[in-house]
Enzyme design. Structure first.
Site, PDB file in Angstrom:
ATOM      1  N   ASP A  12      15.349  10.101 -14.251  1.00  0.00           N
ATOM      2  CA  ASP A  12      14.546   9.414 -13.249  1.00  0.00           C
ATOM      3  C   ASP A  12      13.096   9.220 -13.709  1.00  0.00           C
ATOM      4  O   ASP A  12      12.549  10.067 -14.417  1.00  0.00           O
ATOM      5  CB  ASP A  12      14.571  10.222 -11.936  1.00  0.00           C
ATOM      6  N   HIS A  29      12.381   0.906 -18.124  1.00  0.00           N
ATOM      7  CA  HIS A  29      13.810   1.119 -18.390  1.00  0.00           C
ATOM      8  C   HIS A  29      14.104   1.006 -19.888  1.00  0.00           C
ATOM      9  O   HIS A  29      14.878   1.773 -20.438  1.00  0.00           O
ATOM     10  CB  HIS A  29      14.664   0.097 -17.629  1.00  0.00           C
ATOM     11  N   LEU A 122      31.118  15.093 -29.218  1.00  0.00           N
ATOM     12  CA  LEU A 122      30.353  15.083 -27.960  1.00  0.00           C
ATOM     13  C   LEU A 122      30.966  14.030 -27.052  1.00  0.00           C
ATOM     14  O   LEU A 122      31.268  12.925 -27.497  1.00  0.00           O
ATOM     15  CB  LEU A 122      28.885  14.711 -28.237  1.00  0.00           C
TER      16      LEU A 122
HETATM   17  C1  IPE Z   1      18.935   8.468  -9.142  1.00  0.00           C
HETATM   18  O1  IPE Z   1      17.645   7.991  -9.192  1.00  0.00           O
HETATM   19  C2  IPE Z   1      19.869   7.536  -9.833  1.00  0.00           C
HETATM   20  C3  IPE Z   1      19.734   7.452 -11.289  1.00  0.00           C
HETATM   21  C4  IPE Z   1      18.957   8.170 -12.038  1.00  0.00           C
HETATM   22  C5  IPE Z   1      20.597   6.488 -11.919  1.00  0.00           C
HETATM   23  P1  IPE Z   1      17.019   7.114  -8.023  1.00  0.00           P
HETATM   24  O2  IPE Z   1      15.649   6.789  -8.430  1.00  0.00           O
HETATM   25  O3  IPE Z   1      17.911   5.970  -7.696  1.00  0.00           O
HETATM   26  O4  IPE Z   1      17.037   8.136  -6.815  1.00  0.00           O
HETATM   27  P2  IPE Z   1      16.323   8.049  -5.401  1.00  0.00           P
HETATM   28  O5  IPE Z   1      16.769   6.763  -4.771  1.00  0.00           O
HETATM   29  O6  IPE Z   1      14.860   8.066  -5.644  1.00  0.00           O
HETATM   30  O7  IPE Z   1      16.776   9.255  -4.682  1.00  0.00           O
HETATM   31  C1  IPE Z   2      15.587   5.362 -13.687  1.00  0.00           C
HETATM   32  O1  IPE Z   2      14.460   5.620 -12.995  1.00  0.00           O
HETATM   33  C2  IPE Z   2      16.821   5.550 -12.883  1.00  0.00           C
HETATM   34  C3  IPE Z   2      17.627   4.336 -12.713  1.00  0.00           C
HETATM   35  C4  IPE Z   2      18.093   4.002 -11.536  1.00  0.00           C
HETATM   36  C5  IPE Z   2      17.943   3.498 -13.855  1.00  0.00           C
HETATM   37  P1  IPE Z   2      13.934   4.756 -11.761  1.00  0.00           P
HETATM   38  O2  IPE Z   2      14.188   3.317 -12.010  1.00  0.00           O
HETATM   39  O3  IPE Z   2      14.498   5.294 -10.496  1.00  0.00           O
HETATM   40  O4  IPE Z   2      12.413   5.056 -11.869  1.00  0.00           O
HETATM   41  P2  IPE Z   2      11.413   5.408 -10.679  1.00  0.00           P
HETATM   42  O5  IPE Z   2      11.971   6.628 -10.016  1.00  0.00           O
HETATM   43  O6  IPE Z   2      11.396   4.232  -9.774  1.00  0.00           O
HETATM   44  O7  IPE Z   2      10.130   5.657 -11.360  1.00  0.00           O
HETATM   45 MG    MG Z   3      13.854   6.834  -9.242  1.00  0.00          MG
END
Ligand code: IPE
Ligand code: IPE
Ligand code: MG
Length: 224
Positions: A12, A29, A122
């Site tokens: 995240d 990303h 892995l």
């Molecule tokens: C969780 O992250 C999903 C992934 C890392 C793919 P999000 O950024 O979507 O989670 P929330 O919505 O903040 O809880």
């Molecule tokens: C990556 O982080 C998780 C995915 C859903 C790909 P985010 O895109 O949720 O990044 P933040 O949390 O908005 O910074």
């Molecule tokens: Mg996020």
């Protein structure tokens, strides 16, 4: 010392990283993918057998189309460029989640899984269109086909993660302390590490530090 077989990661913080660097969320990303490659390498070095990466949740469809499309094109390019190399490194790729993508993406995922299915160094479980609640519903419906009384083993056996041991530890980067519908059943006894850094800033040293910390934890499983 605890042995580490399976690490799960909620990657995240990409979007915030992009904005913080005065660029777009999508730029974040792209940068995050570099961390994925580093963590795969490091997982092999540390002899980890299963690495489960949360890449796209069932809830992430709510994001703007431009971002969703970018994420899938990033994945597509990654697989086209890297699947042969992953295969050569004896890495198995498995998709966990509900596979209702575009025909083209579905085919690419299928080919990638098949190509690497015999590998055993892995296993990367890529959680794509993954939601733990929908996984549990899927599992219960599968069991319900035989109309029998359900036990814990039945549920595990019908999850997307069937035959994969539960994660020993979960890491969530991005300074957010929640599970966001990830592996609710499988994480029942996992050690959880919330990491402040955004995913693109997370590096091999941070990873290693967590692994070493994990090894020293006393895991009780209800015992003393
Ligand atoms: C969780 O992250 C999903 C992934 C890392 C793919 P999000 O950024 O979507 O989670 P929330 O919505 O903040 O809880
Ligand atoms: C990556 O982080 C998780 C995915 C859903 C790909 P985010 O895109 O949720 O990044 P933040 O949390 O908005 O910074
Ligand atoms: Mg996020």
């Amino acid at each position: 010392m605890n042995h580490i077989k399976h690490v799960a990661i909620i990657m995240d913080g990409n979007g915030r990283w992009g904005i913080k660097h005065k660029k777009s969320r999508n730029f974040g990303h792209k940068e995050g993918l570099k961390t994925v490659e580093k963590i795969i390498k490091s997982s092999i070095k540390n002899k980890i057998k299963y690495l489960t990466l949360f890449a796209f949740s069932t809830e992430n469809w709510k994001r703007p189309k431009k971002e969703v499309n970018f994420l899938f094109s990033l994945l597509e390019n990654f697989l086209l460029r890297k699947i042969s190399s992953l295969n050569k490194q004896n890495i198995k790729l498995k998709i966990i989640g509900k596979k209702n993508f575009s025909k083209k993406m579905h085919k690419l995922l299928d080919i990638s899984e098949k190509k690497t299915s015999k590998n055993n160094r892995l296993q990367i479980n890529l959680a794509l269109n993954y939601g733990s609640k929908s996984e549990l519903v899927h599992s219960f419906n599968e069991i319900n086909k035989d109309k029998k009384k359900i036990n814990e083993n039945d549920i595990s056996k019908h999850l997307y993660t069937q035959n994969i041991p539960d994660p020993d530890l979960l890491i969530r980067t991005g300074n957010t302390q929640r599970l966001s519908n990830f592996l609710l059943w499988q994480l029942a006894y996992s050690e959880i590490f919330f990491e402040k850094k955004l995913w693109p800033d997370f590096n091999e040293r941070d990873y290693k530090k967590i692994l070493e910390k994990f090894k020293k934890i006393k895991r009780n499983y209800g015992n003393i």
